[in-house]
Design an enzyme around this catalytic site. Structure first.
Site, PDB file in Angstrom:
ATOM      1  N   ASP A   1      39.542 -11.368  16.082  1.00  0.00           N
ATOM      2  CA  ASP A   1      38.842 -12.650  15.946  1.00  0.00           C
ATOM      3  C   ASP A   1      39.214 -13.420  17.217  1.00  0.00           C
ATOM      4  O   ASP A   1      39.562 -12.785  18.231  1.00  0.00           O
ATOM      5  CB  ASP A   1      39.288 -13.391  14.661  1.00  0.00           C
ATOM      6  CG  ASP A   1      38.374 -14.571  14.304  1.00  0.00           C
ATOM      7  OD1 ASP A   1      37.275 -14.335  13.785  1.00  0.00           O
ATOM      8  OD2 ASP A   1      38.743 -15.726  14.573  1.00  0.00           O
TER       9      ASP A   1
ATOM     10  N   LYS B   1      42.004 -12.561   5.846  1.00  0.00           N
ATOM     11  CA  LYS B   1      42.052 -13.088   7.220  1.00  0.00           C
ATOM     12  C   LYS B   1      43.508 -13.354   7.552  1.00  0.00           C
ATOM     13  O   LYS B   1      44.314 -13.599   6.651  1.00  0.00           O
ATOM     14  CB  LYS B   1      41.277 -14.409   7.316  1.00  0.00           C
ATOM     15  CG  LYS B   1      40.883 -14.783   8.716  1.00  0.00           C
ATOM     16  CD  LYS B   1      39.588 -14.122   9.121  1.00  0.00           C
ATOM     17  CE  LYS B   1      39.256 -14.346  10.571  1.00  0.00           C
ATOM     18  NZ  LYS B   1      37.896 -13.853  10.875  1.00  0.00           N
TER      19      LYS B   1
HETATM   20  P1  NDP Z   1      37.039 -14.785  21.730  1.00  0.00           P
HETATM   21  O1  NDP Z   1      38.474 -15.102  21.697  1.00  0.00           O
HETATM   22  O2  NDP Z   1      36.572 -13.532  22.369  1.00  0.00           O
HETATM   23  O3  NDP Z   1      36.228 -15.987  22.401  1.00  0.00           O
HETATM   24  C1  NDP Z   1      36.312 -17.258  21.882  1.00  0.00           C
HETATM   25  C2  NDP Z   1      35.460 -18.182  22.729  1.00  0.00           C
HETATM   26  O4  NDP Z   1      35.344 -19.434  22.079  1.00  0.00           O
HETATM   27  C3  NDP Z   1      36.090 -18.471  24.075  1.00  0.00           C
HETATM   28  O5  NDP Z   1      35.103 -18.735  25.010  1.00  0.00           O
HETATM   29  C4  NDP Z   1      36.902 -19.720  23.765  1.00  0.00           C
HETATM   30  O6  NDP Z   1      37.191 -20.517  24.908  1.00  0.00           O
HETATM   31  C5  NDP Z   1      35.984 -20.457  22.840  1.00  0.00           C
HETATM   32  N1  NDP Z   1      36.780 -21.310  21.968  1.00  0.00           N
HETATM   33  C6  NDP Z   1      37.735 -20.917  21.081  1.00  0.00           C
HETATM   34  N2  NDP Z   1      38.286 -21.971  20.469  1.00  0.00           N
HETATM   35  C7  NDP Z   1      37.656 -23.042  20.969  1.00  0.00           C
HETATM   36  C8  NDP Z   1      37.782 -24.421  20.731  1.00  0.00           C
HETATM   37  N3  NDP Z   1      38.663 -24.906  19.847  1.00  0.00           N
HETATM   38  N4  NDP Z   1      36.944 -25.260  21.429  1.00  0.00           N
HETATM   39  C9  NDP Z   1      36.058 -24.776  22.337  1.00  0.00           C
HETATM   40  N5  NDP Z   1      35.910 -23.460  22.602  1.00  0.00           N
HETATM   41  C10 NDP Z   1      36.692 -22.611  21.922  1.00  0.00           C
HETATM   42  O7  NDP Z   1      36.571 -14.844  20.199  1.00  0.00           O
HETATM   43  P2  NDP Z   1      35.260 -14.233  19.518  1.00  0.00           P
HETATM   44  O8  NDP Z   1      34.123 -14.243  20.476  1.00  0.00           O
HETATM   45  O9  NDP Z   1      35.658 -12.982  18.865  1.00  0.00           O
HETATM   46  O10 NDP Z   1      35.001 -15.300  18.364  1.00  0.00           O
HETATM   47  C11 NDP Z   1      34.128 -16.402  18.503  1.00  0.00           C
HETATM   48  C12 NDP Z   1      33.712 -16.895  17.131  1.00  0.00           C
HETATM   49  O11 NDP Z   1      33.041 -15.836  16.442  1.00  0.00           O
HETATM   50  C13 NDP Z   1      34.841 -17.335  16.203  1.00  0.00           C
HETATM   51  O12 NDP Z   1      34.370 -18.387  15.382  1.00  0.00           O
HETATM   52  C14 NDP Z   1      35.071 -16.101  15.343  1.00  0.00           C
HETATM   53  O13 NDP Z   1      35.662 -16.430  14.119  1.00  0.00           O
HETATM   54  C15 NDP Z   1      33.652 -15.618  15.174  1.00  0.00           C
HETATM   55  N6  NDP Z   1      33.487 -14.216  14.789  1.00  0.00           N
HETATM   56  C16 NDP Z   1      33.990 -13.213  15.544  1.00  0.00           C
HETATM   57  C17 NDP Z   1      33.791 -11.901  15.175  1.00  0.00           C
HETATM   58  C18 NDP Z   1      34.267 -10.759  16.003  1.00  0.00           C
HETATM   59  O14 NDP Z   1      33.946  -9.627  15.655  1.00  0.00           O
HETATM   60  N7  NDP Z   1      34.997 -10.962  17.078  1.00  0.00           N
HETATM   61  C19 NDP Z   1      33.068 -11.554  13.955  1.00  0.00           C
HETATM   62  C20 NDP Z   1      32.500 -12.687  13.257  1.00  0.00           C
HETATM   63  C21 NDP Z   1      32.725 -13.960  13.680  1.00  0.00           C
HETATM   64  P3  NDP Z   1      38.693 -20.518  25.500  1.00  0.00           P
HETATM   65  O15 NDP Z   1      38.863 -19.203  26.153  1.00  0.00           O
HETATM   66  O16 NDP Z   1      38.718 -21.684  26.422  1.00  0.00           O
HETATM   67  O17 NDP Z   1      39.610 -20.710  24.317  1.00  0.00           O
HETATM   68  O1  2IT Z   2      35.009 -13.176  11.100  1.00  0.00           O
HETATM   69  C1  2IT Z   2      34.831 -11.946  11.108  1.00  0.00           C
HETATM   70  O2  2IT Z   2      34.008 -11.399  10.360  1.00  0.00           O
HETATM   71  C2  2IT Z   2      35.616 -11.137  12.045  1.00  0.00           C
HETATM   72  N1  2IT Z   2      36.384 -11.691  12.816  1.00  0.00           N
HETATM   73  C3  2IT Z   2      35.498  -9.638  12.035  1.00  0.00           C
HETATM   74  C4  2IT Z   2      36.291  -9.050  10.905  1.00  0.00           C
HETATM   75  C5  2IT Z   2      36.402  -7.555  10.896  1.00  0.00           C
HETATM   76  O3  2IT Z   2      37.139  -7.078  10.036  1.00  0.00           O
HETATM   77  O4  2IT Z   2      35.781  -6.859  11.711  1.00  0.00           O
END
Ligand code: NDP
Ligand code: 2IT
Length: 443
Positions: free
Chosen positions: A163, A123
């Site tokens: 992420d 990561k």
């Molecule tokens: P994005 O950046 O696309 O979206 C993040 C969302 O979460 C936004 O709405 C953001 O709001 C909100 N957010 C982030 N930080 C905070 C905080 N501290 N408090 C409140 N709201 C918050 O990210 P993803 O959708 O990609 O990721 C969301 C979650 O999913 C994370 O935990 C990530 O680790 C996990 N994840 C993502 C994967 C992926 O493929 N993208 C895979 C597996 C897990 P704002 O815009 O106001 O910051």
């Molecule tokens: O937390 C996660 O698994 C991710 N943000 C996706 C990682 C990846 O390599 O696609």
């Protein structure tokens, strides 16, 4: 055993509270398994698995649109390569520090193992805040970040992805810079655009996968998703595609949030409204409050959606966004299933409430593994120099989520028939990595 082990981990990694939290959960799950399988303890697998193989920290200098010099800190945690090249996302968020990235890298090791694909865990990211920055500023930051990162990664070494704060735009800028510096067109990043090596369904994969796992969990109790009310947090990549799949399956998603507050739309966030959200969040990069103004529903400033009565909850924003009280409210309101799109969104006390309540609780390592699994499929397609169809990739993703569910049941079923998916995911993810480490000797 857990107590002594954790004392050492805390002493060696001071202040990294999220990392301690993630390690403690795994060690608690593993304890009975390790007692029955002493070969792992003898080889000090636990002591080795909590120590990153390599940590890279670097300076990221760039200039803003006013020509002022900005300095951020960049990181890559290369946690474990026993079963494949390091694989895991990059997070750009002002709260990023070593403790957050080490918790994410640690969980990634187990998650990647659960997918059944040959991927180790890593990561990275930066304390850079993309919010309020122009496209040009984001590009200059990404180029500077990759200028250092490029010497540590590679298609067979370490393959980053997105992420929080890192989506298609950022992956594009970083890929361009990698290619320019190394003069190689390879699958060094995943989440790429379709025209330049990306995979169909990768953008959808995490949210779709979290929904598929929820469906598998519901099946164990003969429940159908149709008509179920779903609370979703976040409004980024994971939240958006969770809602898309839920809607396709006849469930009704009623909430969305960002770091400012949440909206509640009892009529349901249908495909048309989701289109608005995608434009708002991915193009205009605005706040979720606008949804309430546009569709005339309630907006709760500074609040999280867990007080809304729902059948299922999909935390899809960030770590520790469900505390004990939120969990108690969810269970009291009849929530029967929690599938974690986010990484570690529930505090340990909240997890305890879910387990005591015997609801269907799918922890992030299992529930959000569809994202990295489809990154693995993107890597396979890059190696083959072929692209699979939407149907092909989605079918593979669905099969992987079903396998993950089966693994959780295999290792997490308790004597009364209740499936503890936390233990299931932790033990199921551990075995393959631990056996590979044993086979590879003292490395
Ligand atoms: P994005 O950046 O696309 O979206 C993040 C969302 O979460 C936004 O709405 C953001 O709001 C909100 N957010 C982030 N930080 C905070 C905080 N501290 N408090 C409140 N709201 C918050 O990210 P993803 O959708 O990609 O990721 C969301 C979650 O999913 C994370 O935990 C990530 O680790 C996990 N994840 C993502 C994967 C992926 O493929 N993208 C895979 C597996 C897990 P704002 O815009 O106001 O910051
Ligand atoms: O937390 C996660 O698994 C991710 N943000 C996706 C990682 C990846 O390599 O696609």
């Amino acid at each position: 055993m857990v107590k002594e082990f954790m004392e050492k981990v805390i002493q060696k990694n001071p202040g990294e509270v999220e990392f301690h939290q993630a390690v403690r959960e795994v060690v608690e799950s593993l304890e009975p398994f390790l007692v029955k399988n002493p070969q792992y303890t003898k080889a000090k697998i636990l002591e080795r698995i909590v120590e990153p193989e390599r940590v890279i920290m670097f300076r990221v200098p760039w200039t803003n649109d006013k020509g002022e010099i900005q300095i951020n800190r960049g990181f890559r945690i290369q946690m474990n390569s026993a079963i494949g090249p390091y694989k895991g996302g990059l997070r750009f968020h002002p709260t990023v520090y070593l403790g957050i990235l080490k918790f994410l890298a640690f969980e990634q090791v187990f998650k990647n193992s659960l997918t059944g694909l040959p991927m180790g865990g890593g990561k990275g990211g930066s304390d850079f805040d993309p919010k309020g920055k122009s496209d040009n500023e984001v590009m200059r930051f990404c180029q500077s970040f990759m200028t250092e990162l490029c010497r540590h990664i590679g298609a067979d070494t370490d393959v980053p992805a997105g992420d929080i704060g890192v989506g298609g735009r950022e992956i594009g800028y970083m890929y361009g810079q990698y290619k320019r510096l190394r003069n190689e067109f390879t699958g060094v990043l995943t989440g790429k655009g379709l025209a330049w090596g990306g995979s169909l369904i990768r953008p959808e994969a995490t949210g779709y996968g979290a929904t598929f796992l929820a469906i598998e969990m519901l099946k164990t109790r003969n429940i159908s998703p149709a008509g179920k009310i779903c609370a979703v947090s976040g409004s980024g990549n994971v939240a958006q595609y969770t809602i898309e799949k839920l809607t396709q399956l006849g469930a009704k998603a009623v909430t969305l949030s960002d770091s400012n507050g949440f909206i509640h739309d009892p009529a349901g966030i249908d495909a048309k409204k989701l289109e608005f959200v995608m434009e708002l969040k991915n193009v205009r990069r605005g706040r979720i409050k606008e949804y309430a103004d546009k569709f005339n529903c309630d907006y709760y400033e500074g609040k999280r959606p867990w007080g809304i009565k729902c059948d299922m909850a999909f935390p899809s924003a960030t770590q520790n966004e469900i505390d004990k009280q939120d969990a108690e409210t969810l269970v009291k309101n009849g929530c029967m299933c929690v599938s974690e799109g986010a990484n570690m969104p529930s505090t340990p006390e909240a997890v305890e409430v879910f387990l005591k309540g015997k609801i269907l609780y799918g922890p992030g390592k299992a529930a959000n593994a569809g994202g990295v699994a489809t990154s693995g499929l993107e890597m396979s397609q890059n190696s083959l120099r072929l692209s699979w169809t939407r149907e092909e990739v989605e079918k593979r993703l669905q099969d992987i989520m079903i396998n993950i569910h089966d693994t959780c049941v295999k290792y997490g079923k308790e004597s009364d028939g209740f499936v503890n998916y936390v233990n299931g995911a932790n033990i199921g993810g551990f075995v393959k990595v631990a056996d590979a480490m044993l086979a590879q000797g003292l490395v």
